[in-house]
Design a protein around this motif. Structure first.
Motif, mmCIF file in Angstrom:
data_model
loop_
_atom_site.group_PDB
_atom_site.id
_atom_site.type_symbol
_atom_site.label_atom_id
_atom_site.label_comp_id
_atom_site.label_asym_id
_atom_site.label_seq_id
_atom_site.Cartn_x
_atom_site.Cartn_y
_atom_site.Cartn_z
ATOM 1 N N PRO A 188 95.922 -86.388 56.289
ATOM 2 C CA PRO A 188 95.230 -85.998 54.750
ATOM 3 C C PRO A 188 94.428 -84.599 55.023
ATOM 4 C CG PRO A 188 94.823 -88.426 55.276
ATOM 5 C CD PRO A 188 95.663 -87.738 56.495
ATOM 6 N N LYS A 189 93.752 -84.630 56.134
ATOM 7 C CA LYS A 189 93.087 -83.197 56.334
ATOM 8 C C LYS A 189 93.803 -81.908 56.436
ATOM 9 C CE LYS A 189 89.074 -82.065 58.820
ATOM 10 N NZ LYS A 189 87.975 -82.285 58.059
ATOM 11 N N LEU A 190 95.401 -82.128 56.985
ATOM 12 C CA LEU A 190 96.061 -81.213 56.905
ATOM 13 C C LEU A 190 96.840 -80.758 55.591
ATOM 14 C CD1 LEU A 190 98.282 -82.345 60.247
ATOM 15 C CD2 LEU A 190 97.223 -80.053 59.908
ATOM 16 N N ARG A 191 96.993 -81.916 54.851
ATOM 17 C CA ARG A 191 97.408 -81.646 53.599
ATOM 18 C C ARG A 191 96.234 -80.848 52.750
ATOM 19 N NH1 ARG A 191 101.905 -83.840 51.432
ATOM 20 N NH2 ARG A 191 101.099 -83.428 49.302
ATOM 21 N N ASP A 192 95.082 -81.171 52.885
ATOM 22 C CA ASP A 192 94.126 -80.423 52.083
ATOM 23 C C ASP A 192 93.989 -78.777 52.616
ATOM 24 O OD1 ASP A 192 91.592 -80.350 50.624
ATOM 25 O OD2 ASP A 192 90.570 -79.863 52.604
#
Length: 163
Positions: free
Chosen positions: A102-106
């Motif tokens: 999720p943090k990578l996608r953001d």
């Protein structure tokens, strides 16, 4: 009598496997010689420096969902760019990448939106210089989130749909 033959074959096969393992086992490592024990620390470390580096098995982690990036012209969406990304990491770190997805996608979306805002998806957006710029920005972003274990970002699919 009929049940005795399979049991005998099982015992014979097991004995043959144990015997083959015993006779084909690798030779034990040689113990250190007296001359290597008497060497000083600098001389003893020299063979260690000459050893080949250990190769790390790399794995590709596919980011689960595609990225949809709007291309804005004159305050209107003029096109949509759809991308699929994968990360190249050591095989032991794949679960850590999924944990941080999720943090990578953001972080990736922020890079992709900035790239679109700066005109990176205009014209010949798949030119090698444009793709290299995008890849390096995505890699820097991935390393900020997931650490230096990310060795590369692969753009596996990219499509632009004009409106």
């Amino acid at each position: 009598m009929g049940a005795l033959i399979p049991v005998l074959l099982l015992v014979l096969g097991l004995a043959a496997g144990v015997g083959a393992g015993f006779f084909l086992r690798p030779a034990p490592p040689e113990p250190p010689t007296a001359s290597s024990v008497d060497e000083g620390p600098a001389e003893a470390a020299a063979p260690l420096k000459a050893a080949e580096p250990v190769e790390v098995e790399l794995s590709f982690v596919k980011i689960n969902n595609q990225f949809v990036v709007p291309v804005i012209k004159d305050d209107l969406v003029s096109a949509l760019v759809v991308l699929s990304l994968s990360l190249e990491v050591p095989a032991v770190d794949t679960s850590a990448i999924y944990d941080r997805e999720p943090k990578l996608r953001d972080a990736f979306l922020q890079v992709l939106f900035d790239h679109a805002y700066l005109g990176g998806f205009d014209g010949v957006y798949t030119a090698s210089t444009a793709m290299d710029t995008l890849r390096s920005s995505l890699l820097a972003s991935a390393r900020r989130v997931a650490g230096e274990n990310v060795s590369d970002v692969l753009i596996t699919d990219i499509v632009r749909q004009d409106m």
